[in-house]
Design a protein around this motif. Structure first.
Motif, PDB file in Angstrom:
ATOM      1  N   SER A  55       0.820  -1.217   0.000  1.00  0.00           N
ATOM      2  CA  SER A  55       0.000   0.000   0.000  1.00  0.00           C
ATOM      3  C   SER A  55       0.856   1.269   0.000  1.00  0.00           C
ATOM      4  N   PHE A  56       2.125   1.134   0.398  1.00  0.00           N
ATOM      5  CA  PHE A  56       3.040   2.276   0.384  1.00  0.00           C
ATOM      6  C   PHE A  56       3.102   2.925  -0.993  1.00  0.00           C
ATOM      7  N   LEU A  57       3.076   2.054  -2.001  1.00  0.00           N
ATOM      8  CA  LEU A  57       3.252   2.544  -3.362  1.00  0.00           C
ATOM      9  C   LEU A  57       2.111   3.447  -3.786  1.00  0.00           C
ATOM     10  N   GLN A  58       0.935   3.175  -3.265  1.00  0.00           N
ATOM     11  CA  GLN A  58      -0.246   3.926  -3.681  1.00  0.00           C
ATOM     12  C   GLN A  58      -0.464   5.182  -2.844  1.00  0.00           C
ATOM     13  N   ARG A  59       0.271   5.292  -1.741  1.00  0.00           N
ATOM     14  CA  ARG A  59       0.106   6.491  -0.905  1.00  0.00           C
ATOM     15  C   ARG A  59       0.892   7.657  -1.504  1.00  0.00           C
ATOM     16  N   ALA A  60       0.443   8.862  -1.147  1.00  0.00           N
ATOM     17  CA  ALA A  60       1.160  10.051  -1.633  1.00  0.00           C
ATOM     18  C   ALA A  60       2.540  10.083  -0.995  1.00  0.00           C
ATOM     19  N   VAL A  61       3.522  10.599  -1.722  1.00  0.00           N
ATOM     20  CA  VAL A  61       4.913  10.606  -1.278  1.00  0.00           C
ATOM     21  C   VAL A  61       5.036  11.182   0.141  1.00  0.00           C
ATOM     22  N   ASN A  62       5.416  10.328   1.057  1.00  0.00           N
ATOM     23  CA  ASN A  62       5.691  10.693   2.456  1.00  0.00           C
ATOM     24  C   ASN A  62       4.496  11.272   3.225  1.00  0.00           C
ATOM     25  N   GLU A  63       3.356  11.396   2.589  1.00  0.00           N
ATOM     26  CA  GLU A  63       2.240  12.059   3.262  1.00  0.00           C
ATOM     27  C   GLU A  63       1.665  11.147   4.350  1.00  0.00           C
ATOM     28  N   GLY A  64       1.668  11.660   5.553  1.00  0.00           N
ATOM     29  CA  GLY A  64       1.152  10.901   6.686  1.00  0.00           C
ATOM     30  C   GLY A  64       2.026   9.716   7.064  1.00  0.00           C
ATOM     31  N   PHE A  65       3.240   9.638   6.523  1.00  0.00           N
ATOM     32  CA  PHE A  65       4.160   8.563   6.905  1.00  0.00           C
ATOM     33  C   PHE A  65       4.710   8.854   8.298  1.00  0.00           C
ATOM     34  N   SER A  66       4.909   7.793   9.071  1.00  0.00           N
ATOM     35  CA  SER A  66       5.596   7.976  10.347  1.00  0.00           C
ATOM     36  C   SER A  66       7.071   8.236  10.046  1.00  0.00           C
ATOM     37  N   GLY A  67       7.815   8.673  11.077  1.00  0.00           N
ATOM     38  CA  GLY A  67       9.229   8.954  10.884  1.00  0.00           C
ATOM     39  C   GLY A  67       9.963   7.746  10.309  1.00  0.00           C
ATOM     40  N   GLY A  68       9.662   6.576  10.858  1.00  0.00           N
ATOM     41  CA  GLY A  68      10.316   5.347  10.405  1.00  0.00           C
ATOM     42  C   GLY A  68       9.954   5.004   8.973  1.00  0.00           C
ATOM     43  N   GLU A  69       8.688   5.214   8.642  1.00  0.00           N
ATOM     44  CA  GLU A  69       8.232   4.918   7.277  1.00  0.00           C
ATOM     45  C   GLU A  69       8.929   5.811   6.256  1.00  0.00           C
ATOM     46  N   LYS A  70       9.098   7.068   6.631  1.00  0.00           N
ATOM     47  CA  LYS A  70       9.776   7.995   5.720  1.00  0.00           C
ATOM     48  C   LYS A  70      11.197   7.531   5.439  1.00  0.00           C
ATOM     49  N   LYS A  71      11.898   7.128   6.492  1.00  0.00           N
ATOM     50  CA  LYS A  71      13.284   6.716   6.336  1.00  0.00           C
ATOM     51  C   LYS A  71      13.389   5.434   5.514  1.00  0.00           C
TER      52      LYS A  71
END
Lengths: 250, 480
Positions: A136-152
């Motif tokens: 589902s990461f692929l379908q989400r907007a770039v970094n939007e609403g990502f946790s700190g860990g997810e962004k990294k």
């Protein structure tokens, strides 16, 4: 691969880098450490080509080419990729779209065809599962609403897909819990090979337990004041930066 | 019959009015009752139609140009405009595409409207309007099978006078506003759609408007009626070639949705915006209004506005029917010296009516744009709900974006929400994309398209692609 020679950089009138020298060879992992405000992040930003940094003297060569004359995207296409400390959010732009656009920009620059969709999906899915990320990461907007860990993790995912020659990681360990740190470190370690160089900017020795560097540099007040092998990181962890400061002042 | 009287009337008045031979395809500039009679006669209209036009004209004479919009332009000389223009060889209307002037088709190709392909591949029926005469209508037969009427408004006036008489002006009355009155007096073409009770229109309907001849105003009139439980999706695309003079476009679109009917109206507008210094370009003064007349009816406006020197446009919904729904999704992009004052009006009259407004404004260069929206809840509109979101994105520091939200709430059970943001295109976002090897221009397009996504996803699929492409063209060179 990367040669930074006597680099002086000012930001809004004040000098941040004051004659920095650094050479990074293919296959090497370098860690750049130092106290807050020493200019660590400035170096990676200048190498990537960010606006707002004025190079007053010195030069940066990448594979013999003068990097300072190149546009931001030209540097990226030459094989330099910066992993951000604070990756920005881009609402409405799907992660997969950015990845594909970036990969295709590289391929087109090399005179290759754009990647066929099935091949791209296969490549991305493999790396995604390696980074223990959900589809589902692929379908989400770039970094939007990502946790700190997810962004990294997302930054490392981009590296795995784009396969840069020089990977720069700016405080990639900040905001990571221990599990996320392991995943990120595994991702970075998988990037290690004889042709690729990695330059990590970090505050803490913690990251270096997972990614063992070949060289460790201490940046203080805009200059590299001490360089060594991984033992230097341990020493810094044990003794702090004070002794390095004193040593360099002496 | 009346047409003979008409003929006489027109003949007689020509001698006093403008000196022109009657075979001419373009009338000389100027507007008076003779011009209107000429148009009506050219169109072979019945007398009631001429009367209706003249009534509108007389009202228009008493009105003044609205001045409340956030726009700046010199006064328009209505006597300098020619009100009727038909391409050559149009007296004998082509019966099929083969009979259409190849040059005309070539122009459509340039505009990216390969008529046959578009129609065939996408199953779209295209009623292409070139200047004032409807050139060709495709897929008419298939529509006729379903009982759907899709033709030019002129043809509808002749062939379906009862329907036209019943609904024309019932949403936008002749004297509604200055430009609507002018349009009512002089409209020359446009589309008519009637979807009968219980019918779901089997294909997307589409019209391309184009202003070609210099110095001609285009006044099209569109009327779409969706009977009970009927559904239709309609798209208009607009574009115009480059001219140094400003051209006037004053259209009226009326939508009527009866009980449980559903109308989706999408616009992709790319009229010529004028050059960098603001020379030339279309003045776009349009009145678009939908009437949710029946209970549970729904009208949805989606617009992508990238062109015109000046845009004055507020597609609106009158929510009369109980539980009826109005929607407005808009992307307005301005660059160079463009000015846009656009928005919507949601008038909640019936109980349980709901409306959604999503407006995305992107300003670049030295352009200026305003969102102007009215949400009005009448005393009988119990439990009415509105959600409004307007976001503005600025590119560079010489452009402007303004938001004028108006709310008139006459029922305390109503729920009205308004969210607004203004942001500059982030240098950090640009840097992030570029540091991934994406060029600055592609990065801007990516970020802007992302910003507009909520609206683009409301467009029919193939037009969403077109809209993105248009946006990219409009913003070329906007940064750096």
């Amino acid at each position: 691969m990367l040669e930074v020679k006597d680099l002086h950089v000012t930001v809004e009138g004040s000098e941040i880098l004051k004659g920095l020298n650094l050479t990074v060879n293919p296959g090497e992992v370098h860690a750049l450490m130092g106290p807050n405000g020493a200019g660590k992040s400035t170096l990676s930003a200048v190498i990537a080509g960010k606006d707002g940094y004025e190079v007053t003297s010195g030069e940066i060569l990448f594979e013999g080419k003068n990097l300072l004359e190149m546009e931001i995207e030209e540097r990226a296409l030459a094989g330099i990729l910066l992993g951000f400390q604070y990756p920005v959010e881009i609402p409405g732009v799907k992660n997969i779209y950015l990845l594909k656009a970036a990969l295709n920009a590289q391929r087109v620059a090399r005179g290759e065809e754009e990647i066929p969709a099935p091949e791209f999906m296969k490549l991305v899915r493999e790396q995604l599962s390696f980074m223990k990320m959900d589809g589902s990461f692929l379908q989400r907007a770039v970094n939007e609403g990502f946790s700190g860990g997810e962004k990294k993790r997302n930054e490392i995912l981009q590296m795995l897909v784009l396969q840069p020659k020089l990977a720069m990681l700016d405080e990639i360990d900040s905001g990571l819990d221990i599990d996320a740190m392991k995943v990120v470190a595994e991702g970075i370690n998988s990037l290690r090979n004889a042709d690729r160089a990695i330059l990590m900017v970090t505050h803490y020795q913690r990251l270096l337990e997972h990614i063992v560097p070949d060289r460790v540099h201490v940046l203080v007040d805009g200059r590299i004041v001490k360089s060594g092998d991984k033992e230097l990181a341990n020493e810094l962890e044990a003794r702090g930066y004070e002794w390095v400061l004193e040593e360099s002042a002496a | 019959m009346a047409s003979q009287e008409m003929e006489e009337l027109v003949q007689r008045e020509y001698t006093q009015g403008f000196v022109t031979d009657i075979e001419s395809d373009t009338v000389p500039p100027g507007l008076d009752e003779n011009t209107i009679a000429f148009i009506s006669n050219k169109k072979g209209e019945p007398e009631w139609m001429l009367e209706w036009r003249l009534e509108a004209y007389r009202q228009w004479l008493t009105m003044t140009t609205p001045s409340w919009a956030h726009l700046d332009y010199p006064p328009i000389d209505y006597q300098a405009i020619s009100y009727y223009s038909a391409p050559k060889k149009q007296e004998d209307k082509p019966q099929s595409l083969d009979e259409v002037d190849p040059k005309l088709l070539e122009t459509y190709e340039k505009l990216g409207i390969p008529l046959h392909e578009r129609a065939a591949l996408a199953g779209v029926a295209v009623d292409a309007v070139f200047d004032s005469v409807s050139v060709t209508t495709t897929f008419k037969e298939k529509l006729a099978e379903a009982g759907v009427i899709f033709c030019s408004i002129s043809e509808a006036i002749r062939e379906y006078p009862e329907l036209v008489r019943q609904y024309l002006g019932s949403v936008v009355p002749q004297g509604d506003n200055y430009f609507a009155a002018l349009n009512s007096a002089v409209f020359t073409d446009g589309s008519f759609v009637y979807v009968p009770e219980g019918v779901e229109c089997p294909m997307e309907l589409s019209t391309y408007f184009r202003i070609n001849a210099a110095n001609t105003g285009q006044f099209e009139r569109t009327l779409i009626v969706c009977d009970k439980r009927a559904q239709v999706s309609y798209l208009e695309g607009c574009t115009a070639p480059q001219r140094d003079e400003n051209q006037l476009h004053a259209a009226v679109v009326e939508l009527v949705a009866l009980e449980d009917a559903n109308i989706k109206y999408s616009t992709v507008q790319n009229w010529y915006p004028g050059d960098e210094d603001g020379k030339g370009g279309i003045y776009n003064f349009v009145t678009k209004r939908g009437d949710c007349r029946g209970d549970r009816s729904k009208i949805s406006w989606t617009q992508v506005e990238t062109g015109s020197a000046i845009t004055w446009k507020y597609p609106s919904c009158m929510l009369r029917g109980k539980d009826s729904v109005g929607e407005f999704y808009s992307v307005a992009v301005t660059n160079g010296r463009q000015q846009a004052d656009t928005g919507t009006k949601m008038i909640h009259i019936g109980e349980g009516t709901r409306s959604t407004i999503i407006s995305k404004g992107i300003a670049a260069g030295r352009s200026d744009q305003a969102y102007r929206g009215l949400v009005k809840v009448g005393p009988r509109a119990k439990n009415a709900r509105n959600f409004t979101q307007c976001d503005s994105l600025l590119i560079g520091d010489r452009c402007g974006a303004h938001t004028f939200p108006y709310q008139e709430i006459g029922n305390s059970s109503a729920t009205v929400e308004h969210e607004a943001t203004t942001s500059k295109i982030g240098e950090d976002q640009l840097f992030y994309c570029q540091s991934r090897g994406i060029s600055e221009e592609d990065a801007v397009n990516m970020i802007v398209n992302g910003f507009c996504k909520d609206v683009f996803q409301e467009l029919p699929m193939e037009f969403a692609v077109e809209a993105e492409a248009l946006l990219n063209v409009t913003l070329e060179g906007a940064v750096g």
